[in-house]
Design a protein around this motif. Structure first.
Motif, PDB file in Angstrom:
ATOM      1  N   ARG A  39       0.883  -1.532   0.238  1.00 33.48           N
ATOM      2  CA  ARG A  39       0.054  -0.347  -0.471  1.00 33.48           C
ATOM      3  C   ARG A  39       1.157   1.202  -0.115  1.00 33.48           C
ATOM      4  N   ARG A  40       1.857   0.960   0.623  1.00 34.44           N
ATOM      5  CA  ARG A  40       2.824   2.260   0.736  1.00 34.44           C
ATOM      6  C   ARG A  40       3.850   2.669  -0.689  1.00 34.44           C
ATOM      7  N   LEU A  41       4.040   1.637  -1.071  1.00 33.75           N
ATOM      8  CA  LEU A  41       4.377   1.978  -2.534  1.00 33.75           C
ATOM      9  C   LEU A  41       2.980   2.063  -3.859  1.00 33.75           C
ATOM     10  N   LEU A  42       1.543   1.567  -3.581  1.00 35.39           N
ATOM     11  CA  LEU A  42       0.444   2.088  -4.626  1.00 35.39           C
ATOM     12  C   LEU A  42       0.009   3.626  -3.879  1.00 35.39           C
ATOM     13  N   TYR A  43      -0.080   3.727  -2.914  1.00 29.58           N
ATOM     14  CA  TYR A  43      -0.429   4.936  -2.162  1.00 29.58           C
ATOM     15  C   TYR A  43       0.353   5.829  -0.985  1.00 29.58           C
ATOM     16  N   ASN A  65      -8.279   7.275  -6.517  1.00 33.04           N
ATOM     17  CA  ASN A  65      -7.486   6.328  -5.658  1.00 33.04           C
ATOM     18  C   ASN A  65      -7.918   4.918  -6.634  1.00 33.04           C
ATOM     19  N   PRO A  66      -7.761   4.993  -7.613  1.00 32.96           N
ATOM     20  CA  PRO A  66      -8.484   3.700  -8.128  1.00 32.96           C
ATOM     21  C   PRO A  66      -7.671   2.351  -7.580  1.00 32.96           C
ATOM     22  N   SER A  67      -8.765   1.109  -8.247  1.00 31.11           N
ATOM     23  CA  SER A  67      -8.341  -0.569  -7.548  1.00 31.11           C
ATOM     24  C   SER A  67      -6.892  -0.503  -7.788  1.00 31.11           C
ATOM     25  N   LEU A  68      -6.555  -2.313  -7.274  1.00 30.44           N
ATOM     26  CA  LEU A  68      -5.166  -2.325  -8.195  1.00 30.44           C
ATOM     27  C   LEU A  68      -5.651  -2.808  -9.403  1.00 30.44           C
ATOM     28  N   GLU A  69      -6.918  -3.244  -9.863  1.00 28.09           N
ATOM     29  CA  GLU A  69      -7.583  -3.589 -11.386  1.00 28.09           C
ATOM     30  C   GLU A  69      -7.442  -2.727 -12.048  1.00 28.09           C
ATOM     31  N   ASP A  70      -7.474  -1.249 -12.091  1.00 31.23           N
ATOM     32  CA  ASP A  70      -7.533  -0.362 -12.681  1.00 31.23           C
ATOM     33  C   ASP A  70      -5.824  -0.088 -12.583  1.00 31.23           C
ATOM     34  N   MET A  71      -4.928  -0.226 -12.210  1.00 32.28           N
ATOM     35  CA  MET A  71      -3.768  -0.089 -12.218  1.00 32.28           C
ATOM     36  C   MET A  71      -2.937  -0.948 -12.943  1.00 32.28           C
ATOM     37  N   VAL A  72      -3.624  -1.958 -12.694  1.00 34.08           N
ATOM     38  CA  VAL A  72      -3.369  -3.133 -13.659  1.00 34.08           C
ATOM     39  C   VAL A  72      -3.350  -2.989 -15.159  1.00 34.08           C
ATOM     40  N   GLU A  73      -4.397  -2.531 -15.314  1.00 31.97           N
ATOM     41  CA  GLU A  73      -5.260  -2.280 -17.266  1.00 31.97           C
ATOM     42  C   GLU A  73      -4.440  -1.463 -17.544  1.00 31.97           C
ATOM     43  N   ALA A  74      -3.784   0.224 -16.609  1.00 29.40           N
ATOM     44  CA  ALA A  74      -2.695   1.418 -17.089  1.00 29.40           C
ATOM     45  C   ALA A  74      -1.722   0.412 -17.097  1.00 29.40           C
ATOM     46  N   GLU A  75      -0.718  -0.392 -16.521  1.00 29.86           N
ATOM     47  CA  GLU A  75       0.254  -0.656 -16.958  1.00 29.86           C
ATOM     48  C   GLU A  75       0.772  -1.587 -17.906  1.00 29.86           C
ATOM     49  N   LYS A  76       0.071  -2.102 -18.321  1.00 27.80           N
ATOM     50  CA  LYS A  76      -0.163  -2.864 -19.630  1.00 27.80           C
ATOM     51  C   LYS A  76      -0.174  -2.269 -20.689  1.00 27.80           C
ATOM     52  N   LEU A  77      -0.594  -0.471 -20.955  1.00 26.44           N
ATOM     53  CA  LEU A  77      -0.175   0.523 -21.879  1.00 26.44           C
ATOM     54  C   LEU A  77       1.385   0.811 -21.697  1.00 26.44           C
ATOM     55  N   PHE A  78       2.178   0.941 -20.130  1.00 28.52           N
ATOM     56  CA  PHE A  78       3.246   1.040 -20.723  1.00 28.52           C
ATOM     57  C   PHE A  78       4.244  -0.282 -20.361  1.00 28.52           C
ATOM     58  N   SER A  79       4.217  -0.789 -21.756  1.00 27.72           N
ATOM     59  CA  SER A  79       4.644  -2.053 -22.116  1.00 27.72           C
ATOM     60  C   SER A  79       4.614  -2.076 -22.976  1.00 27.72           C
ATOM     61  N   SER A  80       5.465  -2.070 -23.369  1.00 26.42           N
ATOM     62  CA  SER A  80       5.958  -2.354 -25.012  1.00 26.42           C
ATOM     63  C   SER A  80       5.984  -4.270 -25.869  1.00 26.42           C
ATOM     64  N   LEU A 257      13.099   6.968  -7.009  1.00 23.85           N
ATOM     65  CA  LEU A 257      13.907   5.500  -6.682  1.00 23.85           C
ATOM     66  C   LEU A 257      13.547   4.105  -6.012  1.00 23.85           C
ATOM     67  N   LYS A 258      12.596   4.428  -4.744  1.00 17.61           N
ATOM     68  CA  LYS A 258      12.184   2.962  -4.863  1.00 17.61           C
ATOM     69  C   LYS A 258      10.336   2.733  -5.506  1.00 17.61           C
ATOM     70  N   PHE A 259      10.521   3.517  -6.541  1.00 14.86           N
ATOM     71  CA  PHE A 259       9.312   3.218  -7.089  1.00 14.86           C
ATOM     72  C   PHE A 259       7.511   3.742  -6.607  1.00 14.86           C
ATOM     73  N   CYS A 260       7.876   4.394  -5.374  1.00 16.78           N
ATOM     74  CA  CYS A 260       6.910   4.831  -5.080  1.00 16.78           C
ATOM     75  C   CYS A 260       5.242   5.477  -5.273  1.00 16.78           C
ATOM     76  N   GLY A 261       4.180   5.424  -5.584  1.00 17.87           N
ATOM     77  CA  GLY A 261       4.079   6.433  -6.163  1.00 17.87           C
ATOM     78  C   GLY A 261       3.627   6.289  -8.314  1.00 17.87           C
ATOM     79  N   ILE A 262       4.603   5.608  -8.401  1.00 16.37           N
ATOM     80  CA  ILE A 262       4.795   5.485  -9.928  1.00 16.37           C
ATOM     81  C   ILE A 262       4.023   4.386 -10.631  1.00 16.37           C
ATOM     82  N   TYR A 263       3.014   3.358  -9.880  1.00 18.15           N
ATOM     83  CA  TYR A 263       1.541   2.536 -10.444  1.00 18.15           C
ATOM     84  C   TYR A 263       0.834   3.832 -10.670  1.00 18.15           C
TER      85      TYR A 263
END
Length: 284
Positions: A39-43, A65-80, A257-263
C-alpha cells in the motif's frame, strides 16, 4: 520478507536488452510484498497519514484512488509489444519542429534537477529498451523529447527551468503549452525535499494563465524525513487551494528510486488520456 531484502534503487539486468530495470517495475512484484508495504508503494500518502494532525482534511490527497485492477490495466499500456510499440519519436527546439501527432499528449515540466527524466524513465521502466537519458548534471534536457505510447498517447519531456535552463526556454515551452491542441494534461514537478521555489511559482502562474489542466507531482519523497515532507506538502496544498483554478487538487507523491507512487501516476496518465476506463475510484 521481500521488501526487507530490497535495497533502494537495486536493479536487475534484462537478458534481452542488457539494460537495467528496477525490481519493483511491475505491480506483480509489488503485490508480492506484505500488505502495508504494498500500500505504501501504491498509495504513498497512506504512509504520511498517521503523521498528520486529525484536523487536517485528507480528502484532497485521496481524490484519485483507483483499484489495483485499474492500475493493472494502466500498466499494460506502459509495456511495449509488437502491436503496441513504445518508442522515442523525435526532439524539437521550436514549435515548427514539433511533430503533428493526433493522439492525446501529456507533458512534464519542472526545475532542473527536480528528477523529471528519472521519473519518466521509471514510468517507462517496463520497456527497458526505451532509452530515457538521465544525467547527474542539472539542465541535461535541452529539447522537447517526444515518446509515443503506441496509438494511445504521447509523453513529452520538457527542458528544465531555472538553473542551467536553455536560453530560449520560454520561447520553446510557452508556445507549446499555449497552442498544443492535443495536450490534455501538464505535470508540474516540485522537489519534495525543498518544497515550492520561486521558479516553481512562476511556472505555476504560467499554467494558470494558459488554463490548460495540470497536476502537481512531488518528487524525491525518499530524500527527506516525514516532517520536512509534510511541511512542504501542506504548503504546496495551501497554494493549490488558494491560488489555482486549473490544477488538479491532489498532488502525486513520487520516489523514482524506490518506485513509490509510480503505479498510481501511470494510472492517472492512462485515465486522463482516455486510454482506460476506471472501474472504481472509491477510497480503499
Amino acid at each position: 520478507m521481500f521488501c526487507l531484502r530490497l535495497r533502494p534503487g537495486r536493479t536487475r539486468v534484462s537478458a534481452v536488452t542488457g539494460r537495467s530495470y528496477h525490481k519493483l517495475v511491475s505491480l506483480q512484484k509489488a503485490a508480492a510484498l506484505p500488505p502495508k508495504k504494498m500500500r505504501r508503494l501504491l498509495y504513498p500518502f497512506s504512509d504520511l497519514e498517521t503523521h498528520l494532525d486529525r484536523s487536517v482534511d485528507r480528502t484532497p490527497f485521496q481524490l484519485f484512488n483507483p483499484s489495483l485492477e485499474d492500475m493493472v490495466e494502466a500498466e499494460k499500456l506502459f509495456s511495449s509489444s509488437a502491436s503496441h510499440e513504445i518508442d522515442y519519436f523525435t526532439s524539437a527546439e521550436r514549435m515548427d519542429h514539433v511533430p503533428a501527432l493526433k493522439q492525446p499528449e501529456v507533458c512534464f515540466i519542472g526545475r532542473s534537477n527536480v528528477g523529471k527524466s528519472s521519473l519518466i524513465k521509471a514510468l517507462f521502466s517496463l520497456t527497458p529498451e526505451l532509452e530515457v537519458r538521465v544525467s547527474k548534471t542539472p539542465g541535461h534536457t535541452k529539447k522537447m523529447n517526444f515518446f509515443r505510447v503506441g496509438r494511445a498517447f504521447t509523453v513529452v519531456d520538457m527542458p528544465g527551468y531555472g538553473h542551467r535552463a536553455p536560453k530560449d526556454f520560454v520561447d520553446m515551452v510557452e508556445p507549446y503549452l499555449y497552442t498544443r491542441k492535443n495536450l490534455v494534461r501538464t505535470f508540474l514537478l516540485v522537489d519534495g525535499s525543498v518544497g515550492l521555489q520561486a521558479a516553481d511559482l512562476v511556472a505555476l502562474e504560467m499554467c494558470e494563465e494558459i488554463r490548460c489542466p495540470y497536476a502537481m507531482v512531488v518528487t524525491k519523497i525518499d530524500k527527506c524525513g516525514h516532517g520536512t515532507l509534510l511541511t512542504n506538502l501542506l504548503n504546496l496544498q495551501d497554494v493549490v487551494k488558494t491560488q489555482t483554478s486549473s490544477c488538479f487538487p491532489q498532488p502525486f507523491l513520487i520516489s523514482s528510486l524506490k518506485f513509490c507512487g509510480i503505479y498510481l501516476l501511470r494510472c492517472f496518465v492512462a485515465h486522463v488520456t482516455g486510454s482506460i476506463r476506471l472501474k472504481d475510484t472509491s477510497p480503499s
